[in-house]
Motif scaffolding. Structure first.
Motif, PDB file in Angstrom:
ATOM      1  N   MET A 291     -21.860 -15.648 -17.321  1.00  0.00           N
ATOM      2  CA  MET A 291     -23.166 -16.040 -16.827  1.00  0.00           C
ATOM      3  C   MET A 291     -23.534 -17.425 -17.379  1.00  0.00           C
ATOM      4  N   PRO A 292     -24.633 -18.009 -16.887  1.00  0.00           N
ATOM      5  CA  PRO A 292     -24.998 -19.361 -17.342  1.00  0.00           C
ATOM      6  C   PRO A 292     -25.139 -19.506 -18.854  1.00  0.00           C
ATOM      7  N   ASP A 293     -25.537 -18.401 -19.541  1.00  0.00           N
ATOM      8  CA  ASP A 293     -25.693 -18.494 -20.993  1.00  0.00           C
ATOM      9  C   ASP A 293     -24.441 -18.057 -21.744  1.00  0.00           C
ATOM     10  N   GLY A 294     -23.354 -17.786 -21.017  1.00  0.00           N
ATOM     11  CA  GLY A 294     -22.099 -17.433 -21.659  1.00  0.00           C
ATOM     12  C   GLY A 294     -21.823 -15.957 -21.769  1.00  0.00           C
ATOM     13  N   ASN A 295     -22.820 -15.115 -21.561  1.00  0.00           N
ATOM     14  CA  ASN A 295     -22.604 -13.671 -21.597  1.00  0.00           C
ATOM     15  C   ASN A 295     -21.762 -13.227 -20.401  1.00  0.00           C
ATOM     16  N   LEU A 296     -21.091 -12.083 -20.546  1.00  0.00           N
ATOM     17  CA  LEU A 296     -20.222 -11.565 -19.499  1.00  0.00           C
ATOM     18  C   LEU A 296     -20.864 -10.352 -18.839  1.00  0.00           C
ATOM     19  N   VAL A 297     -20.742 -10.277 -17.512  1.00  0.00           N
ATOM     20  CA  VAL A 297     -21.257  -9.126 -16.765  1.00  0.00           C
ATOM     21  C   VAL A 297     -20.181  -8.632 -15.810  1.00  0.00           C
ATOM     22  N   LYS A 298     -20.341  -7.373 -15.403  1.00  0.00           N
ATOM     23  CA  LYS A 298     -19.390  -6.750 -14.495  1.00  0.00           C
ATOM     24  C   LYS A 298     -19.568  -7.275 -13.073  1.00  0.00           C
ATOM     25  N   VAL A 299     -18.450  -7.581 -12.420  1.00  0.00           N
ATOM     26  CA  VAL A 299     -18.430  -7.940 -11.005  1.00  0.00           C
ATOM     27  C   VAL A 299     -17.378  -7.053 -10.327  1.00  0.00           C
ATOM     28  N   ALA A 300     -17.787  -6.293  -9.323  1.00  0.00           N
ATOM     29  CA  ALA A 300     -16.890  -5.317  -8.683  1.00  0.00           C
ATOM     30  C   ALA A 300     -16.625  -5.686  -7.227  1.00  0.00           C
ATOM     31  N   PHE A 301     -15.389  -5.453  -6.801  1.00  0.00           N
ATOM     32  CA  PHE A 301     -15.026  -5.662  -5.399  1.00  0.00           C
ATOM     33  C   PHE A 301     -13.871  -4.725  -5.056  1.00  0.00           C
ATOM     34  N   PRO A 302     -13.681  -4.412  -3.767  1.00  0.00           N
ATOM     35  CA  PRO A 302     -12.682  -3.414  -3.380  1.00  0.00           C
ATOM     36  C   PRO A 302     -11.298  -4.010  -3.137  1.00  0.00           C
ATOM     37  N   ARG A 303     -10.297  -3.167  -3.264  1.00  0.00           N
ATOM     38  CA  ARG A 303      -8.949  -3.474  -2.790  1.00  0.00           C
ATOM     39  C   ARG A 303      -8.361  -2.174  -2.242  1.00  0.00           C
ATOM     40  N   TYR A 304      -7.312  -2.292  -1.438  1.00  0.00           N
ATOM     41  CA  TYR A 304      -6.660  -1.118  -0.877  1.00  0.00           C
ATOM     42  C   TYR A 304      -5.500  -0.670  -1.769  1.00  0.00           C
ATOM     43  N   ARG A 305      -5.365   0.646  -1.890  1.00  0.00           N
ATOM     44  CA  ARG A 305      -4.246   1.229  -2.615  1.00  0.00           C
ATOM     45  C   ARG A 305      -3.466   2.127  -1.667  1.00  0.00           C
ATOM     46  N   SER A 306      -2.154   1.936  -1.622  1.00  0.00           N
ATOM     47  CA  SER A 306      -1.299   2.732  -0.731  1.00  0.00           C
ATOM     48  C   SER A 306      -1.233   4.179  -1.188  1.00  0.00           C
ATOM     49  N   ARG A 307      -0.985   5.074  -0.231  1.00  0.00           N
ATOM     50  CA  ARG A 307      -0.773   6.486  -0.542  1.00  0.00           C
ATOM     51  C   ARG A 307       0.627   6.872  -0.067  1.00  0.00           C
ATOM     52  N   PRO A 308       1.396   7.551  -0.886  1.00  0.00           N
ATOM     53  CA  PRO A 308       2.776   7.873  -0.507  1.00  0.00           C
ATOM     54  C   PRO A 308       2.835   8.954   0.559  1.00  0.00           C
ATOM     55  N   TYR A 309       3.888   8.906   1.351  1.00  0.00           N
ATOM     56  CA  TYR A 309       4.176   9.963   2.323  1.00  0.00           C
ATOM     57  C   TYR A 309       5.666   9.962   2.610  1.00  0.00           C
ATOM     58  N   LEU A 310       6.168  11.080   3.098  1.00  0.00           N
ATOM     59  CA  LEU A 310       7.611  11.296   3.242  1.00  0.00           C
ATOM     60  C   LEU A 310       8.145  10.781   4.571  1.00  0.00           C
ATOM     61  N   ILE A 311       7.512  11.185   5.667  1.00  0.00           N
ATOM     62  CA  ILE A 311       8.029  10.875   7.008  1.00  0.00           C
ATOM     63  C   ILE A 311       7.602   9.474   7.409  1.00  0.00           C
ATOM     64  N   THR A 312       8.590   8.601   7.573  1.00  0.00           N
ATOM     65  CA  THR A 312       8.317   7.207   7.920  1.00  0.00           C
ATOM     66  C   THR A 312       8.887   6.807   9.273  1.00  0.00           C
ATOM     67  N   GLY A 313       9.624   7.713   9.931  1.00  0.00           N
ATOM     68  CA  GLY A 313      10.233   7.363  11.207  1.00  0.00           C
ATOM     69  C   GLY A 313      10.484   8.585  12.060  1.00  0.00           C
ATOM     70  N   SER A 314      11.010   8.348  13.248  1.00  0.00           N
ATOM     71  CA  SER A 314      11.327   9.455  14.160  1.00  0.00           C
ATOM     72  C   SER A 314      12.321   8.980  15.211  1.00  0.00           C
ATOM     73  N   ARG A 315      13.120   9.931  15.697  1.00  0.00           N
ATOM     74  CA  ARG A 315      14.042   9.636  16.792  1.00  0.00           C
ATOM     75  C   ARG A 315      14.003  10.796  17.787  1.00  0.00           C
ATOM     76  N   VAL A 316      14.226  10.446  19.047  1.00  0.00           N
ATOM     77  CA  VAL A 316      14.070  11.395  20.148  1.00  0.00           C
ATOM     78  C   VAL A 316      15.434  11.819  20.667  1.00  0.00           C
ATOM     79  N   LEU A 317      15.570  13.104  20.933  1.00  0.00           N
ATOM     80  CA  LEU A 317      16.761  13.655  21.573  1.00  0.00           C
ATOM     81  C   LEU A 317      16.362  14.172  22.953  1.00  0.00           C
ATOM     82  N   VAL A 318      17.141  13.794  23.968  1.00  0.00           N
ATOM     83  CA  VAL A 318      16.909  14.251  25.336  1.00  0.00           C
ATOM     84  C   VAL A 318      18.149  15.001  25.802  1.00  0.00           C
ATOM     85  N   ASP A 319      17.957  16.266  26.151  1.00  0.00           N
ATOM     86  CA  ASP A 319      19.071  17.129  26.563  1.00  0.00           C
ATOM     87  C   ASP A 319      20.175  17.142  25.500  1.00  0.00           C
TER      88      ASP A 319
END
Length: 456
Positions: A291-319
């Protein structure tokens, strides 16, 4: 009561007491009740009980509250979509879209509560990419209901929205998310279904715009290139348009032989769209700003965090034979992260300005209270400090029932019945599960869509 008690205090002491109560209320409000709902919704989605999930959202409308009415309708619309309730899904998405549009045109710069406290005091209007994805889902709903013209209206809205979104940003601070290649590709498919010369012309334009968007925006920012289905569609529509357009398309994709549109209309087309994984969620980052007088204050802002998952792809079978392997088409999670990171400087600047204003107001309160008495000064210091610390919260709201990635693939097949199944795969290519879609009937010239959704 609090009011009668405060009336017997001097103004500096009343201000200190109110700040303490406000801090306590903010602490209670920070535990947003609707966040407790998401684990239950996620479990229902894992069990593919999408209708139950939509109904659970509706039962908890009051839990969302007025400030989160957009999220309420987005969640309803998404689960109704996966449940095959396409009309109900579009009705919910329509309510969300109208509210988002209204909020987007309102000026929030004069909102005193948002500046004095945090952005959680504002109604949630959605991230830029969330505003666009609404129209993708609505287009798919209309396709499933056999209303191609209405689906095209939704695809056209995407361009208008992207233009509007980027017009809001200064010329030297444009948003990284300014194009949506997947929506362009979807529009090309829909135009091609029309079957007239004008439709084919529009399909070519959309295909070319989609390819350009993949080769520039999506490849550069999200490391996703044009799916094979789009490349083949471009070559077919370019062949229809003429030799110059065909040569340009062949230079881009030299290894693919173009299929005439007349030949394609002798076959049936199955488009597979796979919504895979779990979108990232917002978490809070906090720093200490001087701050202007040198003291420190909290400043908060968002960010994204990934979430894990197993299935990342797919393939199709016809007949029983390999049909197609679906490819990345819309990296929702990556778009979310880049979109927010692109605005990080602007968000941080606003947060620092807000923290500075609260700090200076707190110091003024302390000084006034100190003049009354030493005890009042201490109370003012404690109240102001607690209020500033607690009220500095990042807005962590997001449409977190979204998938992380959209994949797409296309299969051309002779008219008639076909046995179709899907193999879900991990990042290493191992089969993580199989879904038997049974017998699917396609007619000559028919284009059908198969919507897939995996969360695990």
């Amino acid at each position: 009561t609090l009011i009668s008690t405060c009336n017997h205090l001097t103004r500096p002491r009343r201000a200190a007491v109110w700040l303490c109560w406000a801090a306590a209320l903010l602490l209670l409000g920070a535990c947003s009740p609707h966040r407790e709902l998401y684990p239950r919704l996620e479990q229902l989605a894992l069990e593919q009980k999408y209708l139950d999930a939509a109904q659970l959202v509706e039962k908890n409308k009051e839990t969302y509250g007025d400030r989160n009415s957009v999220l309420y309708n987005l969640d309803r619309g998404l689960f109704y979509h996966y449940a095959g309730k396409y009309q109900e899904s579009n009705e919910a998405f329509s309510l969300a879209e109208h509210r988002m549009d209204d909020l987007y045109t309102e000026s929030v710069t004069g909102n005193v509560a948002a500046f004095a406290l945090n952005d959680n005091t504002l109604p949630y209007r959605g991230e830029d990419f969330e505003m666009v994805i609404v129209n993708v889902y609505r287009a798919l709903n209309y396709i499933e209901m056999g209303q191609v013209d209405e689906a095209l209206v939704e695809a056209r809205k995407v361009n208008l929205k992207l233009e509007s979104i980027n017009d809001k940003y200064p010329a030297d601070a444009k948003n990284v998310y300014k194009e949506d290649a997947f929506a362009r590709m979807l529009a090309g498919v829909l135009y091609e279904i029309g079957g007239t010369r004008n439709d084919y012309n529009d399909a070519f334009i959309s295909d070319r715009l989609a390819v350009n968007a993949y080769s520039t925006d999506f490849a550069k920012n999200y490391h996703v290139t044009a799916p094979d289905a789009l490349a083949r569609n471009l070559l077919s529509t370019a062949l229809f348009m003429g030799p110059d357009e065909l040569q340009a398309a062949k230079r881009r994709y030299p290894g693919i032989e173009p299929m005439p549109l007349e030949r394609k209309r002798e076959l049936g087309q199955l488009y597979f769209i796979h919504f895979a994984g779990k979108s990232p969620v917002k978490v809070e980052d906090a720093i200490r700003a001087a701050m202007p007088d040198g003291n420190l204050v909290k400043v908060a802002f968002p960010r994204y965090r990934s979430r894990p998952y197993l299935i990342t792809g797919s393939r199709v079978l016809v007949d029983g034979q390999p049909g197609t392997t679906l490819q990345d088409a819309q990296p929702i999670g990556a778009i979310a992260k880049e979109n927010l990171e692109n605005r990080r400087g602007r968000i941080a600047a606003k947060a620092i300005a807000r923290a500075t204003a609260k700090y200076l107001a707190n110091r003024a309160l302390q000084e006034r209270a100190r003049k009354e008495s030493q005890a009042a000064g201490v109370l003012g210091f404690i109240a102001g400090t607690v209020f500033a610390e607690v009220s500095e919260q990042a807005d962590l709201r997001s449409w977190q029932t979204l998938p992380d990635m959209v994949l797409i693939g296309r299969v051309l097949m002779p008219p008639g019945p076909h046995q179709v199944s899907v193999q879900y795969t991990t990042a290493g290519g191992a089969v993580a599960g199989t879904r038997d879609l049974g017998e699917m009937q396609v007619a000559a010239g028919q284009t059908r869509f198969v919507i897939l959704h995996t969360l695990r």
